[in-house]
Design a protein around this motif. Structure first.
Motif, short mmCIF file in Angstrom:
data_model
loop_
_atom_site.label_atom_id
_atom_site.label_comp_id
_atom_site.label_asym_id
_atom_site.label_seq_id
_atom_site.Cartn_x
_atom_site.Cartn_y
_atom_site.Cartn_z
N CYS A 104 0.78 -1.11 -0.10
CA CYS A 104 0.09 -0.04 0.01
C CYS A 104 0.90 1.16 -0.02
O CYS A 104 1.95 1.17 0.68
CB CYS A 104 -0.88 0.06 1.27
N GLN A 105 0.33 2.26 -0.72
CA GLN A 105 1.02 3.51 -0.77
C GLN A 105 0.54 4.21 0.87
O GLN A 105 -0.38 4.14 1.21
CB GLN A 105 0.39 4.63 -1.62
N ILE A 115 4.26 9.46 1.26
CA ILE A 115 5.48 9.17 2.37
C ILE A 115 6.09 8.07 1.78
O ILE A 115 7.39 8.10 1.87
CB ILE A 115 4.78 9.09 3.69
N GLY A 116 5.65 7.10 1.62
CA GLY A 116 6.28 5.81 0.96
C GLY A 116 5.47 4.53 0.75
O GLY A 116 4.17 4.84 0.49
N GLU A 117 5.99 3.41 0.63
CA GLU A 117 5.38 2.32 0.61
C GLU A 117 5.24 1.17 1.64
O GLU A 117 6.55 1.08 2.30
CB GLU A 117 5.79 1.38 -0.78
N LEU A 118 4.33 0.86 2.03
CA LEU A 118 4.49 -0.24 3.29
C LEU A 118 4.95 -1.69 2.77
O LEU A 118 4.45 -2.25 1.75
CB LEU A 118 3.10 -0.68 3.66
N THR A 119 6.03 -2.03 3.27
CA THR A 119 6.99 -3.10 2.82
C THR A 119 7.17 -4.19 3.46
O THR A 119 7.30 -5.23 3.23
CB THR A 119 8.43 -2.47 2.43
N ASP A 120 6.95 -4.10 4.81
CA ASP A 120 6.69 -5.42 5.57
C ASP A 120 5.90 -4.97 6.92
O ASP A 120 5.79 -3.95 7.24
CB ASP A 120 8.57 -5.61 6.18
N ILE A 129 3.75 -3.48 13.99
CA ILE A 129 4.40 -2.20 13.21
C ILE A 129 4.81 -2.54 12.03
O ILE A 129 5.01 -3.86 11.43
CB ILE A 129 5.64 -2.15 14.14
N TRP A 130 4.67 -1.42 11.00
CA TRP A 130 4.55 -1.52 9.57
C TRP A 130 5.84 -0.84 9.20
O TRP A 130 6.05 0.14 9.65
CB TRP A 130 3.27 -0.80 9.08
N LEU A 131 6.70 -1.49 8.33
CA LEU A 131 7.76 -0.79 7.96
C LEU A 131 7.56 0.05 6.36
O LEU A 131 6.85 -0.53 5.52
CB LEU A 131 8.81 -2.03 7.20
N VAL A 132 7.87 1.45 6.50
CA VAL A 132 7.63 2.27 5.34
C VAL A 132 8.85 2.45 4.78
O VAL A 132 9.84 2.80 5.19
CB VAL A 132 6.97 3.47 5.96
N LYS A 133 8.98 2.20 3.35
CA LYS A 133 10.01 2.57 2.57
C LYS A 133 9.72 3.81 1.83
O LYS A 133 8.84 3.94 0.97
CB LYS A 133 10.77 1.42 1.70
#
Length: 171
Positions: A104-105, A115-120, A129-133
């Motif tokens: 997701c964006q 802001i970024g993309e949810l990658t993990d 907790i969500w990792l945003v790149k």
């Protein structure tokens, strides 16, 4: 029919066909409870019915009705267990399958800017907790709490957030 990975079979456990699995699912208690129906990724038409399942260290031990001895269980080593789309339960409001929110964006709730993309995703305790790149390659963790995550739009693959001070390294 769509199938989703739930575990990888690592090894046998004991002589009665029990196997040790590495969990890939968000819902191990449901997936490995008695009566649950799973299949092997390479043979989804053959249903395996869970006889019992229990946590074991960071893994799970699972016994299937159809697998009654170590010789049968040996043949499962290295295989991936899957659940069919039909065997998945409805989630309560505010809960999401990881596959639905990964990719997701992540957008600023006030401005709508990217802001970024949810990658993990990780589940270390009370909340995920969500990792945003970010586009510049930097990454930061975002707690899945109502003060931060304001709206999740699965259909449009967007998550709207309000960043708290200190969540993101802004050099």
């Amino acid at each position: 029919m769509q199938y989703y990975d739930v575990a990888k079979i690592l090894t046998t456990h004991g002589l009665n066909g029990e196997v040790k699995v590495a969990v890939i699912t968000d819902f191990p208690n449901e997936r490995f409870s008695a009566g649950s129906e799973l299949a092997l990724k390479d043979q989804p038409e053959e249903v395996l019915t869970v006889k019992s399942g229990r946590p074991f260290k960071q893994f799970w031990l699972v016994q299937f009705e159809e697998i009654t001895d170590i010789d049968q269980a040996e043949k499962l080593k290295g295989k991936t267990l899957v659940v069919s789309e039909a065997n998945q339960q409805e989630l309560p409001a505010g809960s999401y399958y990881y596959r639905d929110i990964l990719g997701c964006q992540v957008l600023d709730n006030e401005t709508g800017s990217l802001i970024g993309e949810l990658t993990d995703i990780e589940a270390p305790g009370a909340n995920d907790i969500w990792l945003v790149k970010e586009e510049n390659g930097k990454e930061f963790w975002l707690p899945y709490i109502k003060d931060v995550v304001k709206k999740v739009d699965i259909e449009h693959k967007q998550v709207f957030v309000e960043l708290m001070e200190g969540l993101r390294d802004e050099d």
